[in-house]
Design a protein around this motif. Structure first.
Motif, PDB file in Angstrom:
ATOM      1  N   VAL A  20       0.849  -1.183   0.000  1.00 43.88           N
ATOM      2  CA  VAL A  20       0.000   0.000   0.000  1.00 43.88           C
ATOM      3  C   VAL A  20       0.886   1.233   0.000  1.00 43.88           C
ATOM      4  CG1 VAL A  20      -1.766   1.247   1.258  1.00 43.88           C
ATOM      5  CG2 VAL A  20      -1.780  -1.240   1.259  1.00 43.88           C
ATOM      6  N   ILE A  21       0.651   2.108  -0.958  1.00 45.41           N
ATOM      7  CA  ILE A  21       1.392   3.362  -1.041  1.00 45.41           C
ATOM      8  C   ILE A  21       0.399   4.492  -0.791  1.00 45.41           C
ATOM      9  CG2 ILE A  21       2.756   4.855  -2.527  1.00 45.41           C
ATOM     10  CD1 ILE A  21       3.633   2.331  -4.032  1.00 45.41           C
ATOM     11  N   TYR A  22       0.668   5.274   0.255  1.00 52.06           N
ATOM     12  CA  TYR A  22      -0.219   6.365   0.623  1.00 52.06           C
ATOM     13  C   TYR A  22       0.271   7.677   0.025  1.00 52.06           C
ATOM     14  CZ  TYR A  22      -1.957   3.085   4.094  1.00 52.06           C
ATOM     15  OH  TYR A  22      -2.496   1.997   4.720  1.00 52.06           O
ATOM     16  N   ASN A  23      -0.674   8.520  -0.328  1.00 51.36           N
ATOM     17  CA  ASN A  23      -0.377   9.862  -0.798  1.00 51.36           C
ATOM     18  C   ASN A  23      -0.252  10.767   0.428  1.00 51.36           C
ATOM     19  OD1 ASN A  23      -0.133  12.179  -2.341  1.00 51.36           O
ATOM     20  ND2 ASN A  23      -2.341  12.440  -2.525  1.00 51.36           N
ATOM     21  N   LEU A  24       0.941  10.790   1.019  1.00 54.11           N
ATOM     22  CA  LEU A  24       1.157  11.513   2.267  1.00 54.11           C
ATOM     23  C   LEU A  24       1.734  12.902   2.019  1.00 54.11           C
ATOM     24  CD1 LEU A  24       2.731   8.693   4.433  1.00 54.11           C
ATOM     25  CD2 LEU A  24       0.428   9.618   4.586  1.00 54.11           C
ATOM     26  N   PRO A  25       1.476  13.836   2.942  1.00 48.81           N
ATOM     27  CA  PRO A  25       2.126  15.151   2.857  1.00 48.81           C
ATOM     28  C   PRO A  25       3.641  15.003   2.967  1.00 48.81           C
ATOM     29  CG  PRO A  25       0.334  15.170   4.455  1.00 48.81           C
ATOM     30  CD  PRO A  25       0.531  13.754   4.043  1.00 48.81           C
ATOM     31  N   PRO A  26       4.387  15.975   2.455  1.00 48.70           N
ATOM     32  CA  PRO A  26       5.846  15.837   2.407  1.00 48.70           C
ATOM     33  C   PRO A  26       6.549  15.866   3.767  1.00 48.70           C
ATOM     34  CG  PRO A  26       5.173  17.978   1.578  1.00 48.70           C
ATOM     35  CD  PRO A  26       3.929  17.191   1.792  1.00 48.70           C
TER      36      PRO A  26
END
Length: 144
Positions: A20-26
């Motif tokens: 699972v790859i999450y679209n996380l803040p930097p």
């Protein structure tokens, strides 16, 4: 040979889904974040630490430290700065136009260039102060 190809075709999607790859803040720390869960429950958070599989924060409603799994979060709205620059431009534009209209109405006035510059700079300063009070939010959809 057909068995190997069929087995490979069945195995590849399973392996791709397991990571699972999450679209996380930097950044890994934010002072203010609004979190919406997949079940539409909302959290107003302070002092948010983002980890690889969860977030920990202080819930503003209960004042307690909590932790949530990223797999249960639909999206996060992260406060990233303020709108001072945008409102600085609005103020400069508005006051500059007012000054130009004033100069065109009274064409024989002295120091009309200084009037335009003064109005524009003061409008930019007032607009910048207004923009400082307005946070800029960015939304991150985690599971898309």
């Amino acid at each position: 040979m057909k068995i190997i190809v069929c087995f490979t075709l069945l195995l590849v999607p399973f392996l791709l889904n397991s990571q699972v790859i999450y679209n996380l803040p930097p950044k890994s720390f934010y002072n203010t974040v609004n979190v919406t869960m997949k079940d539409f429950k909302k959290y107003e958070c302070k002092k948010v630490y983002i980890k690889s599989d969860s977030i920990s924060f202080v819930n503003l409603n209960t004042r307690l430290n909590e932790s949530l799994a990223l797999s249960n979060i639909d999206y996060m709205r992260v406060q990233e700065g303020n709108q001072a620059l945008k409102w600085c431009g609005y103020g400069a534009l508005l006051m500059g136009l007012i000054a130009i209209l004033n100069v065109t109405e009274y064409p024989n006035s002295q120091n009309s260039g200084g009037l335009i510059v003064g109005f524009t700079i003061s409008g930019a300063a007032i607009g910048g102060l207004i923009g400082l009070a307005m946070p800029m939010w960015k939304t991150y959809y985690l599971n898309y």
